[in-house]
Scaffold this motif. Structure first.
Motif, PDB file in Angstrom:
ATOM      1  N   HIS A  56       0.856  -1.168  -0.092  1.00 16.18           N
ATOM      2  CA  HIS A  56       0.021   0.081   0.039  1.00 16.18           C
ATOM      3  C   HIS A  56       0.954   1.332   0.021  1.00 16.18           C
ATOM      4  CE1 HIS A  56      -3.026  -2.701   1.131  1.00 16.18           C
ATOM      5  NE2 HIS A  56      -3.911  -2.071   1.160  1.00 16.18           N
ATOM      6  N   THR A  57       0.094   2.350  -0.239  1.00 19.03           N
ATOM      7  CA  THR A  57       0.894   3.623   0.106  1.00 19.03           C
ATOM      8  C   THR A  57      -0.086   4.447   0.975  1.00 19.03           C
ATOM      9  OG1 THR A  57       1.669   3.815  -2.119  1.00 19.03           O
ATOM     10  CG2 THR A  57       1.638   5.873  -1.202  1.00 19.03           C
ATOM     11  N   LEU A  58       0.629   5.032   1.869  1.00 19.52           N
ATOM     12  CA  LEU A  58      -0.137   6.111   2.867  1.00 19.52           C
ATOM     13  C   LEU A  58       0.467   7.496   2.310  1.00 19.52           C
ATOM     14  CD1 LEU A  58      -1.361   6.581   5.562  1.00 19.52           C
ATOM     15  CD2 LEU A  58       0.968   6.782   6.376  1.00 19.52           C
ATOM     16  N   VAL A  59      -0.736   8.281   1.947  1.00 23.77           N
ATOM     17  CA  VAL A  59      -0.530   9.749   1.798  1.00 23.77           C
ATOM     18  C   VAL A  59      -1.243  10.517   2.833  1.00 23.77           C
ATOM     19  CG1 VAL A  59      -1.147  11.672   0.087  1.00 23.77           C
ATOM     20  CG2 VAL A  59      -0.617   9.291  -0.694  1.00 23.77           C
ATOM     21  N   THR A  60      -0.318  11.324   3.379  1.00 22.63           N
ATOM     22  CA  THR A  60      -0.725  12.451   4.378  1.00 22.63           C
ATOM     23  C   THR A  60      -0.793  13.856   4.046  1.00 22.63           C
ATOM     24  OG1 THR A  60       0.333  10.934   6.088  1.00 22.63           O
ATOM     25  CG2 THR A  60       0.008  12.975   6.763  1.00 22.63           C
ATOM     26  N   ALA A  61      -1.678  14.551   4.665  1.00 22.06           N
ATOM     27  CA  ALA A  61      -1.728  15.865   4.290  1.00 22.06           C
ATOM     28  C   ALA A  61      -2.396  16.524   5.364  1.00 22.06           C
ATOM     29  CB  ALA A  61      -2.639  16.274   3.163  1.00 22.06           C
ATOM     30  N   HIS A  62      -2.034  17.800   5.654  1.00 27.11           N
ATOM     31  CA  HIS A  62      -2.402  18.819   6.744  1.00 27.11           C
ATOM     32  C   HIS A  62      -3.297  19.847   6.577  1.00 27.11           C
ATOM     33  CE1 HIS A  62       0.232  16.422   9.114  1.00 27.11           C
ATOM     34  NE2 HIS A  62       1.116  16.626   8.228  1.00 27.11           N
ATOM     35  N   LYS A  63      -4.301  20.486   7.187  1.00 25.17           N
ATOM     36  CA  LYS A  63      -5.143  21.532   7.272  1.00 25.17           C
ATOM     37  C   LYS A  63      -4.433  22.699   7.849  1.00 25.17           C
ATOM     38  CE  LYS A  63      -9.839  23.179   7.795  1.00 25.17           C
ATOM     39  NZ  LYS A  63     -11.137  22.699   8.175  1.00 25.17           N
ATOM     40  N   GLU A  64      -4.368  23.598   7.335  1.00 21.53           N
ATOM     41  CA  GLU A  64      -3.472  24.804   8.000  1.00 21.53           C
ATOM     42  C   GLU A  64      -4.344  25.274   9.445  1.00 21.53           C
ATOM     43  OE1 GLU A  64      -3.148  28.141   5.294  1.00 21.53           O
ATOM     44  OE2 GLU A  64      -1.834  26.920   4.152  1.00 21.53           O
ATOM     45  N   ALA A  65      -3.536  25.764  10.463  1.00 22.33           N
ATOM     46  CA  ALA A  65      -4.013  25.917  11.625  1.00 22.33           C
ATOM     47  C   ALA A  65      -4.628  27.346  11.459  1.00 22.33           C
ATOM     48  CB  ALA A  65      -2.849  25.999  12.733  1.00 22.33           C
ATOM     49  N   ALA A  66      -5.798  27.595  12.511  1.00 22.88           N
ATOM     50  CA  ALA A  66      -6.373  28.876  12.280  1.00 22.88           C
ATOM     51  C   ALA A  66      -5.445  29.794  12.522  1.00 22.88           C
ATOM     52  CB  ALA A  66      -7.354  28.864  13.590  1.00 22.88           C
TER      53      ALA A  66
END
Length: 348
Positions: A337-347
């Motif tokens: 498998h492949t794990l893709v991670t991404a983030h949401k900018e902090a307030a």
């Protein structure tokens, strides 16, 4: 007039062995499936036994027993010495019932669901239509069995796989940054259970179709985790995704076409709290489309669903960025498998 860039190889110069091996590849898989169904590995869980004794215990007929057991040894699942057999390390770890890492349920599941469907591949290639086999005759219906008992068996088979995924996610992700997560398509809550047990400060929500709730309640209650894992029933595309610090999408996006994936990831972005993260894992296709196992997995999704397929790692990254996520990274997971991670900018 046909031209070639060099001499045509003769049959004597090209070994047909790889072709023959590929032609009968399903034979090895069926040997494994039968060994699991007959309880061979459980019969050898406590140590070596004589071949005739293994055959009697498992009900294997004398006429086939020696070839069957020796084939398992040749495949690396058993070890043979002086007419006695024992489980290999691989089989002892993953194929003994009730072992912590038991994968027999997943193997039984693939045996039940794959062969009838793939037997109609030629028809699918000619028509472009998914092959929806009759569920009343054991055909592939995924988690949509009309019979609740069959649906429970299907999801229990997946638990063996989600155990390993949960352990990987528990170790790879810095969960100290988060207090909550939502598992989309969380089914019986098994992956969520692995994560909250590994990180006691976490609270989880499984978001799945309402019909899954009774199976979730039974399983999570049995694990003693009803105070740590909640269930939210609904549809990914019409009902709000429960808000949390992180959202996990495992084997979800491969069920939809690109437009639906974009829509779902936008909804996930809305649900992730500022500073949170999204974790996506699938058998994603390598970007140069050269890994045959990933491509076969994609072909399987096209075979059993109208819109599903695996997708390139680069496609997943593009969809996440379009949805508003940043800092997209990808890494191999479990070798398949492949794990893709991404983030949401902090307030601000």
């Amino acid at each position: 007039m046909t031209t070639t860039e060099g001499p045509t190889p003769t049959a004597a110069a090209v070994d047909p062995g790889p072709l023959i091996k590929l032609t009968i590849a399903d034979c090895a898989a069926k040997v494994l499936h039968s060994a699991v169904a007959l309880g061979v590995f459980g019969a050898l869980a406590d140590g070596p036994r004589d071949g005739a004794e293994v055959a009697r215990t498992t009900g294997v007929h004398d006429r086939l027993a020696a070839d069957f057991l020796d084939a398992l040894a040749g495949l690396g699942l058993l070890e043979r010495s002086g007419g006695r057999y024992r489980n290999s390390a691989l089989a002892q770890t993953y194929l003994v019932p009730d072992a912590p890492a038991y994968l027999g349920g997943f193997i039984e599941l693939t045996n039940e669901t794959l062969y009838g469907t793939w037997g109609r591949l030629t028809e699918a290639l000619r028509t472009g239509e998914p092959q929806h086999l009759d569920p009343d005759k054991g055909g592939f219906v995924g988690d949509r069995h009309r019979d609740p008992a069959k649906m429970k068996r299907f999801l229990a088979g997946l638990d063996a796989y989600s155990d390993r995924m949960g352990e990987e996610l528990a170790a790879r992700v810095d969960w100290s940054r988060y207090t909550s997560f939502t598992d989309l398509g969380g089914a019986r809550g098994n992956l969520a259970a692995v994560l909250v047990r590994s990180h006691p400060h976490l609270r989880a929500t499984c978001f799945d179709l309402e019909r899954t709730r009774p199976l979730f309640t039974e399983h999570v209650s049995g694990l003693g985790l009803t105070d740590r894992i909640d269930f939210a029933g609904g549809d990914f595309f019409t009902d709000p995704v429960p808000p949390s610090d992180a959202v996990v999408l495992g084997h979800i996006l491969h069920g939809f076409d690109a437009d639906r994936c974009r829509t779902l990831l936008r909804r996930v972005h809305d649900a992730v709290r500022p500073g949170g993260t999204v974790l996506v894992y699938d058998r994603m296709i390598d970007d140069d489309r050269s890994d045959p196992e990933r491509l076969l997995s994609s072909l399987h999704m096209r075979l059993v669903s109208q819109d599903g397929s695996e997708y390139r790692v680069a496609d997943c990254g593009d969809w996440l960025r379009e949805a508003g996520f940043t800092d997209v990274t990808a890494e191999p997971m479990l070798g398949t498998h492949t794990l893709v991670t991404a983030h949401k900018e902090a307030a601000a």
